[in-house]
Design a protein around this motif. Structure first.
Motif, short mmCIF file in Angstrom:
data_model
loop_
_atom_site.label_atom_id
_atom_site.label_comp_id
_atom_site.label_asym_id
_atom_site.label_seq_id
_atom_site.Cartn_x
_atom_site.Cartn_y
_atom_site.Cartn_z
N ARG A 10 0.82 -1.23 0.00
CA ARG A 10 0.00 0.00 0.00
C ARG A 10 0.85 1.28 0.00
NH1 ARG A 10 -5.16 1.60 0.96
NH2 ARG A 10 -5.85 -0.51 1.51
N VAL A 11 1.84 1.36 0.88
CA VAL A 11 2.60 2.61 0.99
C VAL A 11 3.34 2.92 -0.31
CG1 VAL A 11 4.50 3.76 2.18
CG2 VAL A 11 2.80 2.48 3.49
N GLU A 12 4.00 1.91 -0.86
CA GLU A 12 4.74 2.12 -2.10
C GLU A 12 3.80 2.53 -3.23
OE1 GLU A 12 8.21 -0.19 -4.62
OE2 GLU A 12 6.47 -1.35 -3.93
N LEU A 13 2.65 1.87 -3.34
CA LEU A 13 1.68 2.21 -4.38
C LEU A 13 1.10 3.60 -4.18
CD1 LEU A 13 -0.32 -1.12 -4.79
CD2 LEU A 13 0.92 0.06 -6.61
N THR A 14 0.82 3.96 -2.92
CA THR A 14 0.27 5.28 -2.65
C THR A 14 1.26 6.37 -3.04
OG1 THR A 14 -1.07 4.40 -0.83
CG2 THR A 14 -0.75 6.79 -0.90
N GLY A 15 2.55 6.16 -2.70
CA GLY A 15 3.56 7.12 -3.10
C GLY A 15 3.65 7.26 -4.61
N TYR A 16 3.56 6.15 -5.31
CA TYR A 16 3.59 6.18 -6.77
C TYR A 16 2.39 6.94 -7.33
CZ TYR A 16 3.23 4.38 -11.58
OH TYR A 16 3.12 4.27 -12.95
N CYS A 17 1.20 6.60 -6.85
CA CYS A 17 -0.01 7.26 -7.35
C CYS A 17 -0.03 8.74 -6.97
CB CYS A 17 -1.25 6.57 -6.80
SG CYS A 17 -1.51 4.89 -7.44
N TYR A 18 0.52 9.07 -5.80
CA TYR A 18 0.56 10.48 -5.41
C TYR A 18 1.45 11.27 -6.35
CZ TYR A 18 1.47 14.75 -2.87
OH TYR A 18 1.60 16.08 -2.54
N ARG A 19 2.61 10.74 -6.69
CA ARG A 19 3.48 11.45 -7.61
C ARG A 19 2.83 11.59 -8.99
NH1 ARG A 19 6.81 7.87 -4.65
NH2 ARG A 19 8.37 8.94 -3.36
N MET A 20 2.04 10.62 -9.36
CA MET A 20 1.33 10.68 -10.64
C MET A 20 0.21 11.71 -10.63
SD MET A 20 2.46 8.62 -13.09
CE MET A 20 1.01 8.34 -14.14
N LEU A 21 -0.52 11.79 -9.52
CA LEU A 21 -1.76 12.56 -9.48
C LEU A 21 -1.66 13.88 -8.73
CD1 LEU A 21 -4.11 9.54 -8.70
CD2 LEU A 21 -3.85 10.69 -10.92
N GLY A 22 -0.73 14.01 -7.80
CA GLY A 22 -0.57 15.26 -7.06
C GLY A 22 -1.62 15.51 -6.01
N SER A 23 -2.32 14.48 -5.59
CA SER A 23 -3.35 14.60 -4.56
C SER A 23 -3.33 13.36 -3.68
CB SER A 23 -4.74 14.76 -5.18
OG SER A 23 -5.77 14.52 -4.24
N GLY A 24 -3.22 13.57 -2.36
CA GLY A 24 -3.23 12.45 -1.44
C GLY A 24 -4.54 11.71 -1.45
N PHE A 25 -5.64 12.45 -1.52
CA PHE A 25 -6.96 11.82 -1.54
C PHE A 25 -7.14 10.98 -2.81
CE2 PHE A 25 -8.04 15.70 1.07
CZ PHE A 25 -8.18 15.01 2.26
N GLU A 26 -6.76 11.53 -3.96
CA GLU A 26 -6.90 10.78 -5.21
C GLU A 26 -5.97 9.58 -5.24
OE1 GLU A 26 -6.51 13.22 -8.66
OE2 GLU A 26 -8.41 14.26 -8.32
N ALA A 27 -4.79 9.72 -4.65
CA ALA A 27 -3.86 8.59 -4.60
C ALA A 27 -4.46 7.44 -3.80
CB ALA A 27 -2.53 9.03 -3.99
N GLU A 28 -5.06 7.74 -2.68
CA GLU A 28 -5.69 6.68 -1.88
C GLU A 28 -6.83 6.03 -2.64
OE1 GLU A 28 -6.67 7.89 2.11
OE2 GLU A 28 -4.67 7.25 2.74
N ASP A 29 -7.62 6.84 -3.35
CA ASP A 29 -8.71 6.28 -4.16
C ASP A 29 -8.15 5.37 -5.25
OD1 ASP A 29 -10.59 7.66 -2.69
OD2 ASP A 29 -10.84 9.28 -4.15
N ALA A 30 -7.05 5.79 -5.88
CA ALA A 30 -6.46 5.00 -6.95
C ALA A 30 -5.94 3.66 -6.41
CB ALA A 30 -5.32 5.78 -7.61
#
Length: 306
Positions: A10-30
């Motif tokens: 989860r943490v590694e994926l969230t960091g990846y998605c956050y860098r892609m999307l620029g939003s913590g909330f959207e990263a968690e959703d992704a």
């Protein structure tokens, strides 16, 4: 396979998605959508789980990033203001690079992922890149995937990956480095001065080219003297008198929940380098407090003398 098999990523994926999307909330959703799809589609015969999760997460992020506008910081949207300038109209939340708690996106055991790559300036710089170039750069330069692994994940060739990486590196704007180790004494002095509204001490902690911004407004300041002028002008009205700060961590940086009259008011993130504060980003959004595990009320303090 059970939930624990997914959660360890989860943490590694969230960091990846956050860098892609620029939003913590959207990263968690992704990430949540990634887990749902993986639960339905993963076949161990295809290979290890981790590459499949990143494959799904990449496609989800690409789908979520179809809009014409990119998330940004105030510095990307407007020139720096002068003291006395009007704040202007606020912009909607989807225009801003949003913060993320360190614990959601940085694994302390993973030394290959530097804090620098989760800082607001770096994440904002990533948003200048086309989505697939952004994915390639994050996978290759941040997560240290090989060109072959990246090509397989993105269903392309090694030649295409190397070409995209070269173009991404050339387009990525330079970002300023920040200190890995932050002087706790500096933070203590900042908190004391902030809560007392001690302008001169606050200013003494700033780098001469420090910046200050307040999303959702594009208004921002550059330079210690401009920041000092604004703080002194506000001193008579004392809009933040009685503020209290609670420490947290955001984007690899020290951060604070600011409470005004005991109520959540803003999330303050500091960039620090060479023993001074180089940037302060104040998110005027109490809705961020639960995301950072900050309480929704805090006993106010009486303003003290200097």
């Amino acid at each position: 396979m059970d939930a624990a098999d997914f959660e360890r990523h989860r943490v590694e994926l969230t960091g990846y998605c956050y860098r892609m999307l620029g939003s913590g909330f959207e990263a968690e959703d992704a990430v949540q959508e990634t887990f749902v799809r993986a639960w339905r589609t993963y076949d161990p015969a295809r290979g290890p789980l981790r590459p499949w999760l990143f494959h799904l997460a990449t496609n989800i992020c690409l789908d979520m990033h179809r809009g014409p506008q990119r998330r940004a910081r105030a510095m990307d949207l407007a020139p720096n203001a002068t003291p006395g300038a009007d704040l202007g109209a606020p912009l909607p939340p989807d225009r801003w690079i949003q913060p993320i708690p360190d614990g959601c996106a940085l694994d302390p055991a993973d030394l290959s992922v530097a804090k620098e790559t989760i800082r607001l300036a770096f994440v904002a710089a990533l948003q200048h890149l086309p989505s697939r170039q952004r994915a390639v750069l994050i996978l290759r330069d941040v997560l240290k995937w090989s060109a072959a692994e990246t090509a397989e994940l993105l269903d392309t060739t090694v030649t295409s990956v190397n070409s995209a990486l070269q173009r991404a590196r050339a387009k990525l704007p330079p970002t300023e480095a920040a200190s890995e180790d932050v002087d706790e004494g500096l933070l203590s002095r900042y908190v004391t001065a902030f809560e007392r509204y001690d302008v001169e001490t606050l200013v003494s902690l700033l780098h001469e080219d420090a910046t200050s911004s307040m999303p959702p407004f594009t208004w921002w300041l550059r330079g210690r003297e401009h920041i000092r002028a604004v703080l002194l002008a506000a001193e008579a009205d004392a809009p933040c008198a009685g503020s209290r700060l609670l420490p947290t961590r955001a984007n690899g940086c020290p951060a604070f929940g600011q409470y005004l009259n005991g109520e959540p008011f803003a999330l303050v993130i500091l960039d620090v380098a060479d023993g001074l504060i180089t940037g302060q980003t104040t998110y005027l959004d109490p809705g961020l407090f639960p995301f950072f595990g900050l309480p929704m009320s805090f006993e106010p303090a009486l303003r003290t003398g200097r």
